[in-house]
Design an enzyme around this catalytic site. Sequence first.
Site, PDB file in Angstrom:
ATOM      1  N   SER A  23      -4.427  -4.020  -6.244  1.00 54.12           N
ATOM      2  CA  SER A  23      -3.852  -5.338  -6.539  1.00 54.12           C
ATOM      3  C   SER A  23      -4.752  -6.110  -7.490  1.00 54.12           C
ATOM      4  O   SER A  23      -5.966  -6.161  -7.323  1.00 54.12           O
ATOM      5  CB  SER A  23      -3.677  -6.136  -5.238  1.00 54.12           C
ATOM      6  OG  SER A  23      -2.786  -5.494  -4.360  1.00 54.12           O
ATOM      7  N   HIS A  54       2.092  -2.921  -7.487  1.00 53.12           N
ATOM      8  CA  HIS A  54       1.815  -1.489  -7.378  1.00 53.12           C
ATOM      9  C   HIS A  54       3.027  -0.726  -7.904  1.00 53.12           C
ATOM     10  O   HIS A  54       4.068  -0.637  -7.251  1.00 53.12           O
ATOM     11  CB  HIS A  54       1.527  -1.111  -5.918  1.00 53.12           C
ATOM     12  CG  HIS A  54       0.252  -1.700  -5.397  1.00 53.12           C
ATOM     13  ND1 HIS A  54      -0.897  -0.957  -5.231  1.00 53.12           N
ATOM     14  CD2 HIS A  54      -0.070  -2.967  -5.034  1.00 53.12           C
ATOM     15  CE1 HIS A  54      -1.863  -1.747  -4.770  1.00 53.12           C
ATOM     16  NE2 HIS A  54      -1.378  -2.971  -4.636  1.00 53.12           N
ATOM     17  N   HIS A  76      -0.537   1.301   1.341  1.00 52.27           N
ATOM     18  CA  HIS A  76      -1.493   0.777   2.313  1.00 52.27           C
ATOM     19  C   HIS A  76      -1.119   1.208   3.726  1.00 52.27           C
ATOM     20  O   HIS A  76       0.063   1.350   4.058  1.00 52.27           O
ATOM     21  CB  HIS A  76      -1.530  -0.750   2.248  1.00 52.27           C
ATOM     22  CG  HIS A  76      -1.912  -1.299   0.914  1.00 52.27           C
ATOM     23  ND1 HIS A  76      -1.047  -1.288  -0.159  1.00 52.27           N
ATOM     24  CD2 HIS A  76      -3.065  -1.874   0.479  1.00 52.27           C
ATOM     25  CE1 HIS A  76      -1.657  -1.842  -1.203  1.00 52.27           C
ATOM     26  NE2 HIS A  76      -2.878  -2.209  -0.842  1.00 52.27           N
ATOM     27  N   TYR A  78      -1.100  -0.566   6.251  1.00 48.45           N
ATOM     28  CA  TYR A  78      -0.331  -1.586   6.963  1.00 48.45           C
ATOM     29  C   TYR A  78       1.182  -1.438   6.769  1.00 48.45           C
ATOM     30  O   TYR A  78       1.972  -2.048   7.480  1.00 48.45           O
ATOM     31  CB  TYR A  78      -0.766  -2.998   6.578  1.00 48.45           C
ATOM     32  CG  TYR A  78      -0.583  -3.395   5.127  1.00 48.45           C
ATOM     33  CD1 TYR A  78       0.677  -3.579   4.567  1.00 48.45           C
ATOM     34  CD2 TYR A  78      -1.688  -3.637   4.322  1.00 48.45           C
ATOM     35  CE1 TYR A  78       0.836  -3.965   3.245  1.00 48.45           C
ATOM     36  CE2 TYR A  78      -1.551  -4.034   3.002  1.00 48.45           C
ATOM     37  CZ  TYR A  78      -0.288  -4.193   2.471  1.00 48.45           C
ATOM     38  OH  TYR A  78      -0.147  -4.580   1.163  1.00 48.45           O
ATOM     39  N   GLU A  79       1.601  -0.608   5.802  1.00 55.33           N
ATOM     40  CA  GLU A  79       3.030  -0.472   5.544  1.00 55.33           C
ATOM     41  C   GLU A  79       3.739   0.310   6.650  1.00 55.33           C
ATOM     42  O   GLU A  79       4.896   0.028   6.965  1.00 55.33           O
ATOM     43  CB  GLU A  79       3.255   0.181   4.177  1.00 55.33           C
ATOM     44  CG  GLU A  79       2.757  -0.702   3.041  1.00 55.33           C
ATOM     45  CD  GLU A  79       2.945  -0.071   1.675  1.00 55.33           C
ATOM     46  OE1 GLU A  79       4.082   0.357   1.384  1.00 55.33           O
ATOM     47  OE2 GLU A  79       1.958  -0.005   0.901  1.00 55.33           O
ATOM     48  N   ALA A 106      -8.331  -5.681  -4.613  1.00 59.13           N
ATOM     49  CA  ALA A 106      -8.513  -7.122  -4.516  1.00 59.13           C
ATOM     50  C   ALA A 106      -9.093  -7.419  -3.139  1.00 59.13           C
ATOM     51  O   ALA A 106      -8.702  -6.791  -2.149  1.00 59.13           O
ATOM     52  CB  ALA A 106      -7.184  -7.840  -4.698  1.00 59.13           C
ATOM     53  N   MET A 201      -7.724  -4.746   2.572  1.00 61.04           N
ATOM     54  CA  MET A 201      -6.787  -3.934   3.354  1.00 61.04           C
ATOM     55  C   MET A 201      -6.566  -2.550   2.763  1.00 61.04           C
ATOM     56  O   MET A 201      -5.500  -1.942   2.977  1.00 61.04           O
ATOM     57  CB  MET A 201      -5.448  -4.673   3.466  1.00 61.04           C
ATOM     58  CG  MET A 201      -5.553  -6.065   4.049  1.00 61.04           C
ATOM     59  SD  MET A 201      -3.967  -6.950   3.986  1.00 61.04           S
ATOM     60  CE  MET A 201      -4.505  -8.606   4.433  1.00 61.04           C
ATOM     61  N   SER A 202      -7.546  -2.022   2.053  1.00 64.03           N
ATOM     62  CA  SER A 202      -7.353  -0.722   1.399  1.00 64.03           C
ATOM     63  C   SER A 202      -8.685  -0.018   1.199  1.00 64.03           C
ATOM     64  O   SER A 202      -9.687  -0.359   1.819  1.00 64.03           O
ATOM     65  CB  SER A 202      -6.662  -0.921   0.037  1.00 64.03           C
ATOM     66  OG  SER A 202      -7.545  -1.591  -0.859  1.00 64.03           O
ATOM     67  N   ASN A 225     -10.121 -14.570  -3.664  1.00 67.94           N
ATOM     68  CA  ASN A 225     -10.087 -15.755  -2.793  1.00 67.94           C
ATOM     69  C   ASN A 225     -11.309 -15.747  -1.882  1.00 67.94           C
ATOM     70  O   ASN A 225     -11.971 -14.716  -1.727  1.00 67.94           O
ATOM     71  CB  ASN A 225      -8.815 -15.768  -1.938  1.00 67.94           C
ATOM     72  CG  ASN A 225      -8.680 -14.505  -1.088  1.00 67.94           C
ATOM     73  OD1 ASN A 225      -8.152 -13.484  -1.547  1.00 67.94           O
ATOM     74  ND2 ASN A 225      -9.177 -14.560   0.132  1.00 67.94           N
ATOM     75  N   HIS A 237      -0.007 -13.153  -0.590  1.00 66.49           N
ATOM     76  CA  HIS A 237      -0.139 -12.088  -1.594  1.00 66.49           C
ATOM     77  C   HIS A 237      -0.004 -12.672  -3.005  1.00 66.49           C
ATOM     78  O   HIS A 237      -0.720 -12.261  -3.927  1.00 66.49           O
ATOM     79  CB  HIS A 237       0.906 -10.995  -1.367  1.00 66.49           C
ATOM     80  CG  HIS A 237       0.712  -9.797  -2.246  1.00 66.49           C
ATOM     81  ND1 HIS A 237      -0.414  -9.001  -2.185  1.00 66.49           N
ATOM     82  CD2 HIS A 237       1.479  -9.276  -3.239  1.00 66.49           C
ATOM     83  CE1 HIS A 237      -0.324  -8.033  -3.077  1.00 66.49           C
ATOM     84  NE2 HIS A 237       0.812  -8.178  -3.733  1.00 66.49           N
TER      85      HIS A 237
END
Length: 265
Positions: A23, A54, A76, A78-79, A106, A201-202, A225, A237
């Site tokens: 990202s 993506h 990811h 989380y998907e 990111a 998260m990756s 951030n 996001h």
Amino acid sequence: MAAERIRAACDGRVPRLALLLGSGWAPLAASLQPRAVLDYAQLPGFPALAVGGHVGQVRVGTLHGAEVLLLSGRKHAYEDGDPRAMKGAIQALAVAGVTTLLQTNAAGSLDPAMPAGRLMLLNDHLNLVQASPLVGERDDRRFVDMAAAYDPALAALARQAARQAGVPLHEGVYAWVLGPQFETPAEIRMLQRLGAQAVGMSTVPETILARHAGLRVLALSMITNMGCGLAPEALSHAHTLAGAARAADDAARFMAALLPMLEAV
């Protein structure tokens, strides 16, 4: 079969360097001079993607003077809860002839001295999810040594490239959390006490897969951030992608210096 299709698209000249765009890093793809493009859907074992930014393509070509295999996007955990989402893709890169994987992501900063818009070199990670993409492997290769998960020699080149490009490059530990929700202020304080400088998260599952496949790994975070509670901002996001724009120029200059160095090793 995916490796064979990549080799065919490269006319047998597979770059040794693969770049996995996370990202916020998508603008780099616009600078690539492509000689072949493959959709993930054309490559058995590659995932279907469903996260903004993506694209889901493998592009072969020249980027800032270096021959690269550029992967636009990752799936990811989380998907669907599966940390093995990128397993087929990473294995195909190794079989095709790639030797080095440069990962990007990111991330949120846990360090007030590292604000949004900066870049961070990963020197280690925390697998807080305690999930492994190697579960189910049946041989002793699954017991991968992670002492130098992020290659020290490649990290030295990254530092050199940052100096050459005049780009500030922070360095630290990346904490992998599952998501997709952002962290609470209490979780951010916990991560700080555990010694992490950034959270995302990756990246960690792909690093494990790459080391299992024998690839050298270098990884970079684009700080988009501050962690929850460290700044008065609402996280989303869309906010992450907007924050990435602040680092775009530095990221481009840094990559222009770094990629030729990585291609040469």
